[in-house]
Design a protein around this motif. Structure first.
Motif, PDB file in Angstrom:
ATOM      1  N   PHE A 141       0.820  -1.290  -0.127  1.00 45.80           N
ATOM      2  CA  PHE A 141      -0.066  -0.098   0.164  1.00 45.80           C
ATOM      3  C   PHE A 141       1.057   1.223  -0.013  1.00 45.80           C
ATOM      4  O   PHE A 141       1.996   1.291   0.354  1.00 45.80           O
ATOM      5  CB  PHE A 141      -0.802  -0.058   1.361  1.00 45.80           C
ATOM      6  N   GLN A 142       0.335   2.429  -0.585  1.00 43.98           N
ATOM      7  CA  GLN A 142       0.934   3.729  -0.502  1.00 43.98           C
ATOM      8  C   GLN A 142       0.244   4.571   0.363  1.00 43.98           C
ATOM      9  O   GLN A 142      -0.988   4.829  -0.026  1.00 43.98           O
ATOM     10  CB  GLN A 142       1.322   4.102  -1.924  1.00 43.98           C
ATOM     11  N   HIS A 143       0.820   5.355   1.051  1.00 48.81           N
ATOM     12  CA  HIS A 143       0.409   6.401   1.968  1.00 48.81           C
ATOM     13  C   HIS A 143      -0.236   7.434   1.043  1.00 48.81           C
ATOM     14  O   HIS A 143       0.654   7.882   0.272  1.00 48.81           O
ATOM     15  CB  HIS A 143       1.268   6.783   3.088  1.00 48.81           C
ATOM     16  N   VAL A 144      -1.525   7.865   1.279  1.00 45.36           N
ATOM     17  CA  VAL A 144      -2.014   8.921   0.557  1.00 45.36           C
ATOM     18  C   VAL A 144      -1.972  10.280   1.299  1.00 45.36           C
ATOM     19  O   VAL A 144      -1.507  11.291   0.731  1.00 45.36           O
ATOM     20  CB  VAL A 144      -3.438   8.474   0.065  1.00 45.36           C
ATOM     21  N   ARG A 145      -2.415  10.260   2.392  1.00 41.89           N
ATOM     22  CA  ARG A 145      -2.314  11.438   3.586  1.00 41.89           C
ATOM     23  C   ARG A 145      -3.108  10.907   4.644  1.00 41.89           C
ATOM     24  O   ARG A 145      -3.703   9.786   4.808  1.00 41.89           O
ATOM     25  CB  ARG A 145      -3.124  12.461   2.760  1.00 41.89           C
ATOM     26  N   THR A 146      -2.942  11.775   5.692  1.00 37.29           N
ATOM     27  CA  THR A 146      -3.798  11.462   6.988  1.00 37.29           C
ATOM     28  C   THR A 146      -4.655  12.501   7.132  1.00 37.29           C
ATOM     29  O   THR A 146      -4.362  13.699   7.177  1.00 37.29           O
ATOM     30  CB  THR A 146      -2.631  11.449   8.255  1.00 37.29           C
ATOM     31  N   VAL A 147      -5.772  12.093   7.503  1.00 34.61           N
ATOM     32  CA  VAL A 147      -6.856  13.118   8.063  1.00 34.61           C
ATOM     33  C   VAL A 147      -7.145  13.233   9.372  1.00 34.61           C
ATOM     34  O   VAL A 147      -7.220  12.031   9.927  1.00 34.61           O
ATOM     35  CB  VAL A 147      -8.351  12.582   7.095  1.00 34.61           C
ATOM     36  N   LEU A 148      -7.099  14.369   9.902  1.00 35.05           N
ATOM     37  CA  LEU A 148      -7.067  14.545  11.297  1.00 35.05           C
ATOM     38  C   LEU A 148      -8.293  15.012  11.936  1.00 35.05           C
ATOM     39  O   LEU A 148      -8.641  15.252  12.943  1.00 35.05           O
ATOM     40  CB  LEU A 148      -5.707  15.327  11.980  1.00 35.05           C
ATOM     41  N   GLU A 149      -8.909  15.763  11.047  1.00 33.51           N
ATOM     42  CA  GLU A 149     -10.233  16.387  11.276  1.00 33.51           C
ATOM     43  C   GLU A 149     -11.398  15.673  11.815  1.00 33.51           C
ATOM     44  O   GLU A 149     -11.222  14.219  11.716  1.00 33.51           O
ATOM     45  CB  GLU A 149     -10.790  17.302  10.049  1.00 33.51           C
ATOM     46  N   GLY A 150     -11.931  16.309  12.813  1.00 34.14           N
ATOM     47  CA  GLY A 150     -13.350  15.420  13.510  1.00 34.14           C
ATOM     48  C   GLY A 150     -14.143  14.754  12.273  1.00 34.14           C
ATOM     49  O   GLY A 150     -14.057  15.070  11.233  1.00 34.14           O
TER      50      GLY A 150
END
Length: 187
Positions: A141-150
């Motif tokens: 797998f390749q990391h796309v992004r990290t979502v931290l918002e609620g």
């Protein structure tokens, strides 16, 4: 080993798997899955036909959920326009640890997604579980992004927003597939 669709009779086994996994992960220093998963939500995914069980004779070795539905608020409109399937709740019984069953289930999921017409196999992982993230990277797998918002449920910080994907493809996973053929994805 044989893969079958989960039935409502598997609910207790699935809840037990999750508890076992939470205890193991806690010993590794992560709070992942520390809150009990609502049984009614799990039953709904079973009834939707998205939960699969890996059976070894009369024992259940592992489980995975594979769905065409993305969790709200994670993937962009552009990403959602690409045919994709999403995995979650991959759990291997501690009795079967060390046999690469998780990797083989990911290959099975990628093959099933490919046969359904998906371009991508996608997932979201616990944002603070670096060990789990490395596992998925090691699985291609390749990391796309990290979502931290609620999230929409509680408005608090998102705990499972580390997004990754890999292309789907035909794969030899070594399991007997007893689940019905996948439905083609809707355009």
């Amino acid at each position: 080993m044989r893969i079958t669709s989960a039935t409502p009779a598997d609910l207790d086994q699935l809840l037990s798997f999750r508890q076992e996994a939470a205890e193991w992960i806690s010993k590794l220093g992560s709070d992942q899955w520390s809150r009990p998963y609502p049984a009614d939500r799990l039953l709904a995914t079973i009834e939707a036909g998205t939960v699969f069980m890996l059976r070894d004779g009369g024992c259940t070795a592992a489980t995975i959920t594979l769905t065409p539905e993305a969790e709200e608020g994670l993937w962009s409109v552009e990403e959602l326009s690409e045919p994709s399937m999403f995995i979650n709740k991959l759990t291997v019984s501690r009795n079967y640890a060390g046999q690469n069953l998780g990797g083989k289930l990911l290959d099975w999921a990628g093959d099933r997604a490919y046969r359904a017409g998906a371009k991508w196999l996608r997932l979201d992982a616990w944002t603070t579980n670096g060990r789990l993230q490395r596992y998925y990277l090691d699985q291609g797998f390749q990391h796309v992004r990290t979502v931290l918002e609620g999230n929409a449920v509680n408005g608090g910080p998102r705990v499972s927003g580390w997004l990754a994907q890999r292309p789907t493809c035909r794969a030899e996973h070594g399991f007997t597939d007893g689940a019905a053929s996948p439905e083609p994805l809707r355009a």
